[in-house]
Design an enzyme around this catalytic site. Sequence first.
Site, PDB file in Angstrom:
ATOM      1  N   ASN A  47      72.898 -38.765 -85.001  1.00  0.00           N
ATOM      2  CA  ASN A  47      72.737 -40.216 -84.982  1.00  0.00           C
ATOM      3  C   ASN A  47      74.016 -40.841 -84.429  1.00  0.00           C
ATOM      4  OD1 ASN A  47      72.951 -43.060 -86.584  1.00  0.00           O
ATOM      5  ND2 ASN A  47      70.831 -42.430 -86.319  1.00  0.00           N
ATOM      6  N   SER A  49      75.564 -43.194 -85.592  1.00  0.00           N
ATOM      7  CA  SER A  49      76.449 -43.302 -86.747  1.00  0.00           C
ATOM      8  C   SER A  49      76.595 -41.877 -87.283  1.00  0.00           C
ATOM      9  CB  SER A  49      75.822 -44.225 -87.788  1.00  0.00           C
ATOM     10  OG  SER A  49      76.642 -44.281 -88.923  1.00  0.00           O
ATOM     11  N   TYR A  50      77.572 -41.158 -86.764  1.00  0.00           N
ATOM     12  CA  TYR A  50      77.628 -39.689 -86.859  1.00  0.00           C
ATOM     13  C   TYR A  50      77.270 -39.099 -88.220  1.00  0.00           C
ATOM     14  CZ  TYR A  50      80.136 -39.541 -82.345  1.00  0.00           C
ATOM     15  OH  TYR A  50      80.501 -39.643 -81.034  1.00  0.00           O
ATOM     16  N   CYS A  55      71.463 -31.663 -90.790  1.00  0.00           N
ATOM     17  CA  CYS A  55      71.541 -30.291 -90.276  1.00  0.00           C
ATOM     18  C   CYS A  55      70.148 -29.669 -90.214  1.00  0.00           C
ATOM     19  CB  CYS A  55      72.385 -29.415 -91.194  1.00  0.00           C
ATOM     20  SG  CYS A  55      74.110 -29.870 -91.312  1.00  0.00           S
ATOM     21  N   GLU A  57      69.188 -26.785 -91.272  1.00  0.00           N
ATOM     22  CA  GLU A  57      68.785 -26.087 -92.504  1.00  0.00           C
ATOM     23  C   GLU A  57      68.115 -27.044 -93.482  1.00  0.00           C
ATOM     24  OE1 GLU A  57      71.662 -25.997 -90.925  1.00  0.00           O
ATOM     25  OE2 GLU A  57      72.780 -24.149 -91.299  1.00  0.00           O
TER      26      GLU A  57
HETATM   27  N1  THU Z   1      74.892 -28.323 -87.898  1.00  0.00           N
HETATM   28  C1  THU Z   1      73.720 -27.798 -88.358  1.00  0.00           C
HETATM   29  O1  THU Z   1      72.630 -28.292 -88.034  1.00  0.00           O
HETATM   30  N2  THU Z   1      73.778 -26.704 -89.161  1.00  0.00           N
HETATM   31  C2  THU Z   1      74.917 -26.026 -89.439  1.00  0.00           C
HETATM   32  O2  THU Z   1      74.860 -24.993 -90.092  1.00  0.00           O
HETATM   33  C3  THU Z   1      76.212 -26.520 -88.970  1.00  0.00           C
HETATM   34  C4  THU Z   1      76.193 -27.823 -88.281  1.00  0.00           C
HETATM   35  C5  THU Z   1      74.828 -29.434 -86.940  1.00  0.00           C
HETATM   36  C6  THU Z   1      75.249 -30.776 -87.441  1.00  0.00           C
HETATM   37  C7  THU Z   1      75.662 -31.457 -86.150  1.00  0.00           C
HETATM   38  O3  THU Z   1      74.510 -31.975 -85.520  1.00  0.00           O
HETATM   39  C8  THU Z   1      76.188 -30.324 -85.293  1.00  0.00           C
HETATM   40  O4  THU Z   1      75.672 -29.134 -85.853  1.00  0.00           O
HETATM   41  C9  THU Z   1      77.696 -30.245 -85.205  1.00  0.00           C
HETATM   42  O5  THU Z   1      78.270 -30.225 -86.447  1.00  0.00           O
END
Ligand code: THU
Length: 130
Positions: A47, A49-50, A55, A57
């Site tokens: 997003n 707005s970081y 994630c 998972e």
């Molecule tokens: N991210 C994930 O989706 N899973 C992880 O295990 C690590 C990080 C994503 C969040 C963000 O969109 C990008 O990876 C960089 O941090």
Amino acid sequence: MNRDEEKLLQAATKALPLAYAPYSNYKVAAAILTNEGKIFTGVNVENASYSLTICAERAALFSAVSAGYRSFSHLVVISEGNGFMPYPCGACRQVLMEFSPDLKIIVAGETGNIMRTSLAELLPYSFKQA
Ligand code: THU
């Protein structure tokens, strides 16, 4: 890899292009297997707005829970974009622990290297109901 793990890897690979990661350019996909044998996938959704990013998972887990599943045996996570091994972050570990303390986790790197671990190993002494 056994048949279940192959299927999870295939599902995650299919989902990976759907990741929405225009800010980090790091795409992540996860596939989670329910104890009933169903697979749910999720991708990271960023997003402007970081910090509102979710994630892969948690996206996969929430999708499964939203469909009525609450116990899981395996999680596969893959990624593309910067060579990092996509080990679940601390927040995802805690959220996964809520449902699956015995979860087996397979993390596959871009170069094909595979790490096998477990949630218990990644999050010892976790905060959860006794
Ligand atoms: N991210 C994930 O989706 N899973 C992880 O295990 C690590 C990080 C994503 C969040 C963000 O969109 C990008 O990876 C960089 O941090």
